[in-house]
Design a protein around this motif. Structure first.
Motif, PDB file in Angstrom:
ATOM      1  N   ARG A 165       0.936  -1.199  -0.141  1.00  0.00           N
ATOM      2  CA  ARG A 165       0.051   0.038   0.097  1.00  0.00           C
ATOM      3  C   ARG A 165       0.788   1.113   0.038  1.00  0.00           C
ATOM      4  O   ARG A 165       0.570   2.385  -0.686  1.00  0.00           O
ATOM      5  N   LEU A 183       0.667   4.417  -2.745  1.00  0.00           N
ATOM      6  CA  LEU A 183       0.398   5.809  -2.310  1.00  0.00           C
ATOM      7  C   LEU A 183       1.605   6.599  -2.752  1.00  0.00           C
ATOM      8  O   LEU A 183       1.516   7.762  -2.833  1.00  0.00           O
ATOM      9  N   TRP A 205      -8.460   1.558   1.670  1.00  0.00           N
ATOM     10  CA  TRP A 205      -7.827   3.043   0.999  1.00  0.00           C
ATOM     11  C   TRP A 205      -7.642   2.916  -0.498  1.00  0.00           C
ATOM     12  O   TRP A 205      -7.397   3.964  -0.896  1.00  0.00           O
ATOM     13  N   ALA A 259      -7.858   5.775  -3.308  1.00  0.00           N
ATOM     14  CA  ALA A 259      -6.602   6.414  -3.931  1.00  0.00           C
ATOM     15  C   ALA A 259      -6.949   6.473  -5.514  1.00  0.00           C
ATOM     16  O   ALA A 259      -6.542   7.560  -6.122  1.00  0.00           O
ATOM     17  N   LEU A 279      -5.775  11.459   2.656  1.00  0.00           N
ATOM     18  CA  LEU A 279      -5.436   9.991   2.443  1.00  0.00           C
ATOM     19  C   LEU A 279      -4.136   9.592   2.645  1.00  0.00           C
ATOM     20  O   LEU A 279      -3.825   8.349   3.076  1.00  0.00           O
ATOM     21  N   GLU A 306      -4.478   6.539   5.779  1.00  0.00           N
ATOM     22  CA  GLU A 306      -5.300   5.809   5.124  1.00  0.00           C
ATOM     23  C   GLU A 306      -6.299   4.883   5.834  1.00  0.00           C
ATOM     24  O   GLU A 306      -7.198   4.494   5.145  1.00  0.00           O
TER      25      GLU A 306
END
Length: 198
Positions: A7, A11, A82, A86, A142, A146
């Motif tokens: 993750r 991001l 999340w 995203a 975000l 998250e």
């Protein structure tokens, strides 16, 4: 050695692209290119109408994306993590950046547009910039939180995106109707003038 989870890898692009939104918000001025021979014969009013239509289409897309985000946990169980947020915010960011570029061009050519188009550009500018701000805030939140998709701050940013995109969609739709009515009136005026002079 630091290890990144999947993750965090996802991001990282989101976080690097956020400064582009910040720059658009902090520096809404556009650079004007040199005047060319084509500038003197260009139909700026027609270009403005086309740009406003593109802006409306982008605002409609962003509004739909924000509506999708608002459905978290309520109507759409696929949006509980999340990652889907995203992805949706990335798409919204791309559309908002396109809208900022369109607005830049509109503001650049506004001075040569008829007054009725100038008023519309002046009217939509603050809402477009607010949409940019809310999108930037949602992305930043975000990126830092998250696992806090239920936060009032995040939900407020998403609601702000939806509301500003809706306002733009409606406003530009009304303007498009006004433009069509105005063109019909002008056409009828020309026809009546031709008939009365014959």
């Amino acid at each position: 050695m630091t290890r990144f989870s999947p993750r965090h890898v996802y991001l990282i692009p989101l976080m690097f692209l956020t400064p582009g939104l910040m720059a658009a918000t902090k520096n809404p001025e556009c650079t004007v290119g040199p005047t060319t021979a084509a500038s003197y014969t260009w139909n700026f009013s027609n270009e403005t109408s086309q740009l406003l239509q593109k802006l409306q289409a982008k605002a409609l897309t962003v509004r739909d994306e924000a509506a999708h985000l608002q459905a978290v946990g309520r109507d759409n169980p696929d949006l509980t993590g999340w990652q889907p947020h995203a992805a949706i915010l990335n798409r919204a960011r791309d559309n908002v950046n396109d809208m900022d570029r369109i607005l830049c061009r509109l503001r650049t050519i506004k001075r040569v547009d008829p007054s009725w188009q100038q008023r519309e550009i002046a009217r939509i500018t603050p809402t477009t910039l607010e949409l940019t701000d809310y999108t930037q805030a949602a992305i930043a939140f975000l990126g830092q939180h998250e696992d806090d998709l239920w936060s009032p701050d995040y939900r407020g940013d998403v609601r702000g995106i939806y509301q500003r995109a809706s306002k733009l969609t409606n406003s530009l739709g009304n303007f498009e109707e006004y433009t069509a009515d105005r063109q019909d009136m002008q056409r009828l005026g020309r026809e009546l003038h031709v008939r009365s002079s014959s």
